[in-house]
Design a protein around this motif. Sequence first.
Motif, PDB file in Angstrom:
ATOM      1  N   ARG A  30       0.937  -1.276  -0.029  1.00  0.00           N
ATOM      2  CA  ARG A  30       0.112   0.101   0.073  1.00  0.00           C
ATOM      3  C   ARG A  30       0.979   1.240   0.085  1.00  0.00           C
ATOM      4  NH1 ARG A  30      -2.521  -1.856   4.676  1.00  0.00           N
ATOM      5  NH2 ARG A  30      -3.769  -3.612   4.069  1.00  0.00           N
ATOM      6  N   SER A  31       2.143   1.043   0.347  1.00  0.00           N
ATOM      7  CA  SER A  31       3.038   2.416   0.392  1.00  0.00           C
ATOM      8  C   SER A  31       3.547   2.728  -1.098  1.00  0.00           C
ATOM      9  CB  SER A  31       4.307   1.939   1.257  1.00  0.00           C
ATOM     10  OG  SER A  31       5.009   0.848   0.617  1.00  0.00           O
ATOM     11  N   SER A  32       4.386   3.501  -1.204  1.00  0.00           N
ATOM     12  CA  SER A  32       4.916   3.813  -2.650  1.00  0.00           C
ATOM     13  C   SER A  32       6.500   3.635  -2.555  1.00  0.00           C
ATOM     14  CB  SER A  32       4.652   5.352  -2.803  1.00  0.00           C
ATOM     15  OG  SER A  32       5.192   6.213  -2.031  1.00  0.00           O
ATOM     16  N   GLY A  33       7.068   3.564  -3.919  1.00  0.00           N
ATOM     17  CA  GLY A  33       8.294   3.268  -4.094  1.00  0.00           C
ATOM     18  C   GLY A  33       8.494   2.377  -5.365  1.00  0.00           C
ATOM     19  N   GLU A  34       9.901   2.457  -5.653  1.00  0.00           N
ATOM     20  CA  GLU A  34      10.211   1.872  -7.117  1.00  0.00           C
ATOM     21  C   GLU A  34       9.724   0.073  -7.073  1.00  0.00           C
ATOM     22  OE1 GLU A  34      13.913   0.928 -10.276  1.00  0.00           O
ATOM     23  OE2 GLU A  34      14.113   2.510  -8.411  1.00  0.00           O
ATOM     24  N   TRP A  35      10.278  -0.476  -6.057  1.00  0.00           N
ATOM     25  CA  TRP A  35      10.034  -1.812  -5.867  1.00  0.00           C
ATOM     26  C   TRP A  35       8.489  -2.038  -5.492  1.00  0.00           C
ATOM     27  CZ3 TRP A  35       8.138  -4.625  -1.903  1.00  0.00           C
ATOM     28  CH2 TRP A  35       8.197  -5.987  -1.748  1.00  0.00           C
ATOM     29  N   VAL A  36       7.853  -1.361  -4.748  1.00  0.00           N
ATOM     30  CA  VAL A  36       6.504  -1.674  -4.671  1.00  0.00           C
ATOM     31  C   VAL A  36       5.786  -1.520  -5.827  1.00  0.00           C
ATOM     32  CG1 VAL A  36       4.611  -0.844  -3.501  1.00  0.00           C
ATOM     33  CG2 VAL A  36       6.805  -1.173  -2.414  1.00  0.00           C
ATOM     34  N   ASN A  37       6.057  -0.346  -6.629  1.00  0.00           N
ATOM     35  CA  ASN A  37       5.161  -0.143  -7.971  1.00  0.00           C
ATOM     36  C   ASN A  37       5.546  -1.386  -8.945  1.00  0.00           C
ATOM     37  OD1 ASN A  37       4.482   2.221  -7.023  1.00  0.00           O
ATOM     38  ND2 ASN A  37       5.899   3.350  -7.819  1.00  0.00           N
ATOM     39  N   LYS A  38       6.683  -2.022  -9.086  1.00  0.00           N
ATOM     40  CA  LYS A  38       6.886  -3.087  -9.639  1.00  0.00           C
ATOM     41  C   LYS A  38       6.168  -4.356  -9.458  1.00  0.00           C
ATOM     42  CE  LYS A  38      11.643  -1.479 -11.586  1.00  0.00           C
ATOM     43  NZ  LYS A  38      12.764  -1.895 -11.115  1.00  0.00           N
ATOM     44  N   ILE A  39       6.156  -4.586  -8.204  1.00  0.00           N
ATOM     45  CA  ILE A  39       5.622  -5.749  -7.806  1.00  0.00           C
ATOM     46  C   ILE A  39       3.935  -5.427  -7.739  1.00  0.00           C
ATOM     47  CG2 ILE A  39       4.907  -6.920  -5.761  1.00  0.00           C
ATOM     48  CD1 ILE A  39       7.445  -7.764  -6.456  1.00  0.00           C
ATOM     49  N   VAL A  55       5.990 -15.128 -13.344  1.00  0.00           N
ATOM     50  CA  VAL A  55       7.203 -14.779 -14.356  1.00  0.00           C
ATOM     51  C   VAL A  55       7.518 -13.416 -14.248  1.00  0.00           C
ATOM     52  CG1 VAL A  55       7.661 -14.687 -16.498  1.00  0.00           C
ATOM     53  CG2 VAL A  55       6.454 -16.648 -15.742  1.00  0.00           C
ATOM     54  N   GLU A  56       6.581 -12.721 -14.139  1.00  0.00           N
ATOM     55  CA  GLU A  56       6.967 -11.122 -13.869  1.00  0.00           C
ATOM     56  C   GLU A  56       7.569 -10.937 -12.546  1.00  0.00           C
ATOM     57  OE1 GLU A  56       3.562  -8.539 -14.980  1.00  0.00           O
ATOM     58  OE2 GLU A  56       3.082  -9.886 -16.643  1.00  0.00           O
ATOM     59  N   VAL A  57       7.019 -11.585 -11.234  1.00  0.00           N
ATOM     60  CA  VAL A  57       7.742 -11.291 -10.166  1.00  0.00           C
ATOM     61  C   VAL A  57       9.184 -11.558 -10.200  1.00  0.00           C
ATOM     62  CG1 VAL A  57       7.758 -12.311  -7.757  1.00  0.00           C
ATOM     63  CG2 VAL A  57       5.454 -11.507  -8.801  1.00  0.00           C
ATOM     64  N   ALA A  58       9.514 -12.921 -10.897  1.00  0.00           N
ATOM     65  CA  ALA A  58      10.801 -13.474 -10.884  1.00  0.00           C
ATOM     66  C   ALA A  58      11.679 -12.359 -11.769  1.00  0.00           C
ATOM     67  CB  ALA A  58      10.643 -14.853 -11.815  1.00  0.00           C
ATOM     68  N   ASP A  59      11.085 -11.669 -12.419  1.00  0.00           N
ATOM     69  CA  ASP A  59      11.811 -10.831 -13.411  1.00  0.00           C
ATOM     70  C   ASP A  59      12.267  -9.596 -12.391  1.00  0.00           C
ATOM     71  OD1 ASP A  59      11.771 -12.105 -15.623  1.00  0.00           O
ATOM     72  OD2 ASP A  59      10.029 -11.158 -16.477  1.00  0.00           O
ATOM     73  N   VAL A  60      11.001  -9.184 -11.660  1.00  0.00           N
ATOM     74  CA  VAL A  60      11.441  -8.020 -10.649  1.00  0.00           C
ATOM     75  C   VAL A  60      12.314  -8.352  -9.673  1.00  0.00           C
ATOM     76  CG1 VAL A  60      10.364  -6.644  -8.974  1.00  0.00           C
ATOM     77  CG2 VAL A  60       9.161  -7.170 -10.932  1.00  0.00           C
ATOM     78  N   LEU A  61      12.417  -9.586  -9.204  1.00  0.00           N
ATOM     79  CA  LEU A  61      13.328 -10.088  -8.128  1.00  0.00           C
ATOM     80  C   LEU A  61      14.557 -10.538  -8.800  1.00  0.00           C
ATOM     81  CD1 LEU A  61      10.931 -11.861  -5.783  1.00  0.00           C
ATOM     82  CD2 LEU A  61      11.538  -9.653  -5.433  1.00  0.00           C
TER      83      LEU A  61
END
Length: 64
Positions: A30-39, A55-61
């Motif tokens: 619920r917060s903001s941030g680059e990592w949070v926005n990608k997830i 698959v998209e989570v794996a790419d982000v991580l």
Amino acid sequence: VLFRSGPLLSINQLAAILDRTPGGLRTTLRSSGEWVNKINATRLRLRRRLYFRAVEVADVLGIR
């Protein structure tokens, strides 16, 4: 770990992968941030359930 659960991850599965509690993960998302926005970009709502595309989570991580 990601692909054993199938193409979609529940909030509980994602929390386990990130070593967080489901409640803590919900609060973080619920917060903001680059990592949070990608997830959050990987979210998929099916009726009342919230899932994340594995698959998209794996790419982000950086797992893939």
